[in-house]
Design an enzyme around this catalytic site. Structure first.
Site, mmCIF file in Angstrom:
data_model
loop_
_atom_site.group_PDB
_atom_site.id
_atom_site.type_symbol
_atom_site.label_atom_id
_atom_site.label_comp_id
_atom_site.label_asym_id
_atom_site.label_seq_id
_atom_site.Cartn_x
_atom_site.Cartn_y
_atom_site.Cartn_z
ATOM 1 N N GLU A 118 -15.289 11.911 -26.989
ATOM 2 C CA GLU A 118 -14.092 11.085 -26.990
ATOM 3 C C GLU A 118 -13.983 10.166 -28.201
ATOM 4 O O GLU A 118 -12.876 9.866 -28.634
ATOM 5 C CB GLU A 118 -14.056 10.237 -25.704
ATOM 6 N N SER A 395 21.757 -4.777 22.873
ATOM 7 C CA SER A 395 21.879 -5.968 23.721
ATOM 8 C C SER A 395 20.878 -7.070 23.394
ATOM 9 O O SER A 395 21.005 -8.187 23.913
ATOM 10 C CB SER A 395 21.733 -5.573 25.198
#
Length: 715
Positions: A118, A395
């Site tokens: 890398e 309700s």
């Protein structure tokens, strides 16, 4: 003969046009040159370019400086922790994070393999590699785009920790400046340690320690060069090169890494040849972290942090924060266990299980103590019905929009209300009771307990729809202008509906002596350095009802569960108050789209809902009564209430067919003049409390406005 002459004419015109264009072109370029030299445009453009470059550098430098790079290691090594209401750790939030280990516990073999592949000049460059930048510039020139690769290991860490993965010039520049800042703050060994612990190794595994366990069944410190090369190979493309999903690709890439290690003098050619000839032996000793303990609650915490406090979700998940919440782990387990009982929820003919949601809220603070947002398999960061689902409250809205305002308007709990078929307004709106039975008139407490639609609409029409509309807004609901009609405000047929959390918060007013505290999950957030970044330990509160009126409301709602129609939903040995609600479907006289139930005591409010995500003729609740959702509430409260102080309501119970009892148990022996004095004192108390609330509200609004102006001037 005419045609050639016409062609000649057109040709002559075209030639003249060209000649004129040449003349004008010479004039233009002569003028441009004079202008260019006169105003020194080359210098101007160079200065402009340098100025823009300087400004861009300052901006990117500012972003890098404010990216909190100094806490990066703490953030990567710590998980974001969720703390409950007692200060105990309840679990962790973590994304893109594995088990963090120091560099001393990571095999030198994996360090050599990663650096060889890398970033071979890692220990020599200042965070960026001029050769990598050259490749990026070449990509722009040759292909017109940023090409992958070329980033140093420090830049990769910056990208993974702070940025997105998109390949743009701006992102690359941000990455570069962040890498420089990281190099200023940390040693090379620390940067390598952070990178290896934060890198993604495929199959849902982050960090070299967990990757070693996942693929080889050993710790990172025990890796040899062969297995180290396998892990380093994965980093280029985790899906393409991990040995579980793509064994052959992994072998090929591993061998390339081994060759690079030979070139970098980290491995002998003979040892590399031996490793290249060997197969990859896989062994899984990785245990998936199960610290996301209460998924629906943790999801709601993340949502509140992102939506209310403007956190970036990635930062929140990975930033090492400590989030203090109102969570009660006992309540949460009780609700989850209740929802695991299949027999409490209907199934459609095709086997689809009815969905459900439940909320437990502490009325004294507004803190949400438990949440479940669905039945069946949980989907990570998926739809949370407890907080995100809007359904008509049916309700359950009646005490909020009708009976509470009616008591404020002078009605009593035993006042007679109409129960008859009647049409209202120009639309001739005619509400019906669910059982199509009408008593002509009946006491208010009976109308509430039996959920009489006709009575609720009649009473709201009598007191005025404004009272109900404004009251439910005070209670935290959000009616629209479309809802300004009797059916929506009296019976809950709202266009947008409510969430279970909103409904629980509204009812918490009744449980808390008429004062509503704003609902919330989070009480405080502390960052990785111990700084308090959010403090919400004291929620905003507002008095909605006087204590006297609130006691009368509680009388009505305690009677709801004393009534034979609802008594089966009440937990044995406890008094609770609340209300039920059911919305009908059009194709069945006994079917329902939603079933709601609210139960509360002075210590806790519980809301439960059931229904289908998509209601149709194959997916609806077959029973119109609340027997099933009632058992959900009964089960939850039977196990929750023993953990509470079991504070009494302090009211006199309603006895059917008797005069309305005084609201307070201590008021039975009061003489008329004492009652009048008390009423006068209460009215004075209410006046001053209302005035205080209005002054406080106005002060808060002014302060908020000043804060907003200040933030706009000094963002």
């Amino acid at each position: 003969m005419n045609e050639p002459s016409e062609q000649s004419q057109w040709k002559a015109i075209f030639n003249k046009l060209i000649e004129r264009l040449k003349v004008y072109s010479k004039i233009f370029w002569r003028g441009l040159r004079r202008f260019w030299y006169h105003f020194h445009m080359t210098k101007v453009l160079i200065s402009l370019f340098l100025t823009l470059s300087l400004l861009a550098s300052m901006y990117l430098g500012f972003l890098a400086k404010t990216a909190d790079v100094e806490t990066l290691k703490q953030a990567l090594s710590q998980t974001t922790t969720i703390v409950d209401e007692d200060g105990d750790i309840a679990g962790h939030l973590q994304s893109q994070k594995g088990t963090y280990v120091p560099l001393a516990e990571i095999s030198p073999a994996i360090q050599d393999a990663v650096l060889s592949t890398e970033d071979r000049r890692f220990y020599d460059h200042p965070g960026f590699d001029i050769f990598g930048i050259g490749r990026a510039v070449a990509g722009i020139i040759l292909k017109g785009e940023i090409v992958g690769g070329g980033s140093t290991l420090t830049q990769q860490l910056a990208k993974n920790a702070f940025l997105t993965a998109d390949q743009t010039l701006v992102r690359k520049l941000k990455e570069l400046f962040l890498a420089i800042e990281i190099e200023k703050q940390y040693s090379k060994d620390t940067i390598l340690e952070m990178y290896l612990n934060h890198a993604y190794f495929g199959t849902g595994v982050w960090g070299v320690e967990d990757a070693s366990l996942r693929y080889f069944g050993q710790h990172a410190e025990d890796l040899d060069q062969g297995n180290a090369a396998v892990l380093a190979a994965i980093l280029k493309a985790p899906t393409q090169y991990n040995p579980i999903d793509n064994y052959d690709n992994s072998i090929e890439r591993r061998n390339l890494v081994l060759d690079l290690m030979v070139q970098n003098e980290k491995l002998s050619a003979e040892d590399a040849a031996d490793f290249e000839a060997a197969p990859i032996t896989l062994q899984n000793a990785y245990e998936i972290d199960d610290s996301y303990t209460y998924p629906y609650y943790f999801d709601a915490v993340i949502d509140e942090a992102v939506e209310k406090y403007k956190f970036d979700e990635h930062e929140l998940m990975n930033g090492g924060y400590t989030i203090y919440t109102a969570l009660n782990q006992n309540y949460q387990k009780i609700v989850e266990n209740t929802f695991d009982r299949d027999e409490l929820f209907e199934r459609a003919d095709d086997g689809t299980k009815a969905e459900g949601a439940s909320v437990v809220l502490k009325p004294q603070t507004g803190g949400i103590q438990a949440v479940v947002g669905g039945n069946g398999e949980y989907n990570y960061r998926g739809f949370n019905r407890a907080t995100q689902m809007y359904r008509q409250p049916s309700s359950t809205i009646k005490p909020l929009s009708v009976y509470g305002p009616a008591l404020e308007a002078g009605y009593r709990t035993d006042s007679l209300v109409k129960d008859e078929l009647k049409s209202y307004g120009d639309t001739k709106y005619t509400p019906e009771n669910y059982d199509f039975e009408y008593d002509g008139e009946l006491p208010m407490y009976e109308a509430v307990a039996r959920s009489k639609n006709t009575s609720a609409v009649w009473l709201l029409n009598e007191i005025g729809i404004d009272k109900g509309f404004n009251k439910i807004k005070q209670l935290g609901l959000h009616p629209t202008e479309e809802d300004y009609h009797l059916g929506a405000i009296a019976l809950g047929g709202m266009s947008e509906g409510v969430t279970p959390v909103e409904l629980a918060s509204a009812y918490s007013t009744f449980a808390n002596n008429g004062v509503r505290n704003a609902p919330h999950f989070i009480t405080k957030i502390v960052d990785a350095k111990g700084r308090v970044v959010v403090n919400h330990e004291v929620a905003k509160s507002k008095r909605i009802y006087s204590e006297a009126i609130n006691k009368e409301i509680n009388q009505l709602l305690v009677y709801v569960f004393d009534h034979p129609q609802n008594i089966d939903a009440e937990p044995s040995g406890y008094d609770i108050a609340g209300k039920t609600g059911t919305s009908e479907v059009t194709w069945s006289e006994s079917g329902a789209a939603n079933q709601w139930i609210v139960g509360y005591t002075p210590d806790v409010v519980v809301v439960a809902w059931t229904g289908y995500d998509k209601t149709d003729e194959d997916h609806y609740l077959r029973g119109y009564n609340i027997s099933e959702i009632g058992q959900v509430l009964r089960t939850e409260m039977a196990h929750i209430l023993p953990y509470t102080p079991v504070t009494p309501f302090g009211i006199s119970p309603i006895v059917p067919n008797s005069p309305a009892p005084p609201a307070s148990e201590n008021s039975e022996n009061d003489t008329p003049w004492q009652e009048e004095v008390e009423k006068g004192a209460k009215k004075a108390e209410e006046f001053f409390k209302d005035a205080t609330e209005k002054i406080k509200e106005s002060t808060d609004k002014i302060k908020e406005g000043i804060d907003n102006i200040w933030k706009q001037i000094f963002p």
